[in-house]
Design a protein around this motif. Sequence first.
Motif, PDB file in Angstrom:
ATOM      1  N   TYR A  47       0.829  -1.205   0.000  1.00  0.00           N
ATOM      2  CA  TYR A  47       0.000   0.000   0.000  1.00  0.00           C
ATOM      3  C   TYR A  47       0.868   1.262   0.000  1.00  0.00           C
ATOM      4  CZ  TYR A  47      -3.780  -3.192   1.143  1.00  0.00           C
ATOM      5  OH  TYR A  47      -4.678  -4.219   1.113  1.00  0.00           O
ATOM      6  N   LEU A  48       1.995   1.171   0.655  1.00  0.00           N
ATOM      7  CA  LEU A  48       2.920   2.298   0.677  1.00  0.00           C
ATOM      8  C   LEU A  48       3.493   2.568  -0.716  1.00  0.00           C
ATOM      9  CD1 LEU A  48       4.326   4.376   2.476  1.00  0.00           C
ATOM     10  CD2 LEU A  48       6.123   2.711   2.879  1.00  0.00           C
ATOM     11  N   ILE A  49       3.767   1.511  -1.458  1.00  0.00           N
ATOM     12  CA  ILE A  49       4.281   1.674  -2.821  1.00  0.00           C
ATOM     13  C   ILE A  49       3.245   2.367  -3.691  1.00  0.00           C
ATOM     14  CG2 ILE A  49       4.970   0.418  -4.903  1.00  0.00           C
ATOM     15  CD1 ILE A  49       6.314  -1.601  -3.060  1.00  0.00           C
ATOM     16  N   LYS A  50       1.987   1.963  -3.558  1.00  0.00           N
ATOM     17  CA  LYS A  50       0.914   2.617  -4.322  1.00  0.00           C
ATOM     18  C   LYS A  50       0.832   4.095  -3.970  1.00  0.00           C
ATOM     19  CE  LYS A  50      -1.996  -1.470  -4.751  1.00  0.00           C
ATOM     20  NZ  LYS A  50      -3.251  -2.097  -4.333  1.00  0.00           N
ATOM     21  N   GLN A  51       0.961   4.394  -2.694  1.00  0.00           N
ATOM     22  CA  GLN A  51       0.897   5.782  -2.235  1.00  0.00           C
ATOM     23  C   GLN A  51       2.066   6.598  -2.782  1.00  0.00           C
ATOM     24  OE1 GLN A  51      -1.726   6.747  -0.544  1.00  0.00           O
ATOM     25  NE2 GLN A  51      -1.108   8.847  -0.226  1.00  0.00           N
ATOM     26  N   LEU A  52       3.239   5.994  -2.798  1.00  0.00           N
ATOM     27  CA  LEU A  52       4.424   6.689  -3.315  1.00  0.00           C
ATOM     28  C   LEU A  52       4.301   6.982  -4.810  1.00  0.00           C
ATOM     29  CD1 LEU A  52       7.325   4.826  -1.478  1.00  0.00           C
ATOM     30  CD2 LEU A  52       6.608   7.192  -1.134  1.00  0.00           C
ATOM     31  N   LYS A  53       3.735   6.059  -5.553  1.00  0.00           N
ATOM     32  CA  LYS A  53       3.550   6.260  -6.994  1.00  0.00           C
ATOM     33  C   LYS A  53       2.653   7.456  -7.271  1.00  0.00           C
ATOM     34  CE  LYS A  53       3.832   1.529  -8.708  1.00  0.00           C
ATOM     35  NZ  LYS A  53       3.045   0.463  -9.348  1.00  0.00           N
ATOM     36  N   ASP A  54       1.622   7.593  -6.464  1.00  0.00           N
ATOM     37  CA  ASP A  54       0.650   8.669  -6.671  1.00  0.00           C
ATOM     38  C   ASP A  54       1.171  10.032  -6.234  1.00  0.00           C
ATOM     39  OD1 ASP A  54      -1.025   6.720  -7.612  1.00  0.00           O
ATOM     40  OD2 ASP A  54      -2.156   6.528  -5.747  1.00  0.00           O
ATOM     41  N   LYS A  55       2.147  10.060  -5.357  1.00  0.00           N
ATOM     42  CA  LYS A  55       2.607  11.331  -4.771  1.00  0.00           C
ATOM     43  C   LYS A  55       3.419  12.194  -5.725  1.00  0.00           C
ATOM     44  CE  LYS A  55       1.856  11.349  -0.117  1.00  0.00           C
ATOM     45  NZ  LYS A  55       1.694  12.374   0.790  1.00  0.00           N
ATOM     46  N   ASN A  66      11.936   0.424  -4.621  1.00  0.00           N
ATOM     47  CA  ASN A  66      11.049   0.463  -3.462  1.00  0.00           C
ATOM     48  C   ASN A  66      10.349  -0.875  -3.246  1.00  0.00           C
ATOM     49  OD1 ASN A  66      11.660   3.118  -2.851  1.00  0.00           O
ATOM     50  ND2 ASN A  66       9.990   3.937  -4.089  1.00  0.00           N
ATOM     51  N   LYS A  67       9.929  -1.515  -4.336  1.00  0.00           N
ATOM     52  CA  LYS A  67       9.299  -2.844  -4.231  1.00  0.00           C
ATOM     53  C   LYS A  67      10.281  -3.855  -3.639  1.00  0.00           C
ATOM     54  CE  LYS A  67       5.806  -2.679  -7.839  1.00  0.00           C
ATOM     55  NZ  LYS A  67       5.364  -3.201  -9.147  1.00  0.00           N
ATOM     56  N   ALA A  68      11.523  -3.812  -4.091  1.00  0.00           N
ATOM     57  CA  ALA A  68      12.539  -4.740  -3.585  1.00  0.00           C
ATOM     58  C   ALA A  68      12.776  -4.528  -2.092  1.00  0.00           C
ATOM     59  CB  ALA A  68      13.834  -4.572  -4.362  1.00  0.00           C
ATOM     60  N   PHE A  69      12.881  -3.276  -1.675  1.00  0.00           N
ATOM     61  CA  PHE A  69      13.047  -2.987  -0.250  1.00  0.00           C
ATOM     62  C   PHE A  69      11.860  -3.507   0.555  1.00  0.00           C
ATOM     63  CE2 PHE A  69      15.939   0.877  -1.139  1.00  0.00           C
ATOM     64  CZ  PHE A  69      17.066   0.087  -1.012  1.00  0.00           C
ATOM     65  N   CYS A  70      10.672  -3.260   0.061  1.00  0.00           N
ATOM     66  CA  CYS A  70       9.459  -3.698   0.767  1.00  0.00           C
ATOM     67  C   CYS A  70       9.408  -5.219   0.876  1.00  0.00           C
ATOM     68  CB  CYS A  70       8.216  -3.171   0.062  1.00  0.00           C
ATOM     69  SG  CYS A  70       8.009  -1.398   0.236  1.00  0.00           S
ATOM     70  N   GLU A  71       9.789  -5.917  -0.166  1.00  0.00           N
ATOM     71  CA  GLU A  71       9.799  -7.383  -0.130  1.00  0.00           C
ATOM     72  C   GLU A  71      10.789  -7.905   0.901  1.00  0.00           C
ATOM     73  OE1 GLU A  71      10.446  -8.873  -4.082  1.00  0.00           O
ATOM     74  OE2 GLU A  71       8.553  -8.022  -4.818  1.00  0.00           O
ATOM     75  N   ILE A  72      11.957  -7.297   0.966  1.00  0.00           N
ATOM     76  CA  ILE A  72      12.963  -7.716   1.953  1.00  0.00           C
ATOM     77  C   ILE A  72      12.431  -7.512   3.368  1.00  0.00           C
ATOM     78  CG2 ILE A  72      15.209  -7.117   2.952  1.00  0.00           C
ATOM     79  CD1 ILE A  72      16.133  -6.488   0.076  1.00  0.00           C
ATOM     80  N   ILE A  73      11.857  -6.355   3.620  1.00  0.00           N
ATOM     81  CA  ILE A  73      11.340  -6.042   4.957  1.00  0.00           C
ATOM     82  C   ILE A  73      10.207  -6.992   5.333  1.00  0.00           C
ATOM     83  CG2 ILE A  73      10.113  -4.276   6.293  1.00  0.00           C
ATOM     84  CD1 ILE A  73      11.774  -2.224   4.558  1.00  0.00           C
TER      85      ILE A  73
END
Length: 141
Positions: A47-55, A66-73
């Motif tokens: 959801y954060l990635i979607k929000q970042l895309k729109d900003k 960003n997707k790679a970082f989110c997957e690792i976390i």
Amino acid sequence: TVLLSLSTMLHIQLPHVNVLSKIDLIEQYGKLDFNLEYYANVLDLKYLIKQLKDKDTFSKKYTKLNKAFCEIIEDFNLVSFYTLNIKDKDSVLQLVKVIDKTNGYCYGTLDPNQEILNSIETPTVDFEYNRIAAVQEKYMN
């Protein structure tokens, strides 16, 4: 911050408590896009990635990163944060309880071979949802 916390937790391999300090100033920089629980418990980062895309366009450029970082976390699922307002006595006390429980302070004077170790009462810590909901109600409109 999340990536730094995760890296530290994996390399040091010791009990670790992450703190979001100055929580009383959280809305000074604008309204949050998600509830405080989302940030404190590091929930579904897609959801954060979607929000970042729109900003903004800058974030669109680094979507794959960003997707790679989110997957690792999300794969490790180790990081969460506790909130702290240093001027609030209850907030400080709650954090001290969490830290004491994390580093084993409540077990300090016991011999590991004693049966009493299993029956010791550890300091109570509120459920995450109740704790974060109370902080959000107190500091956010």
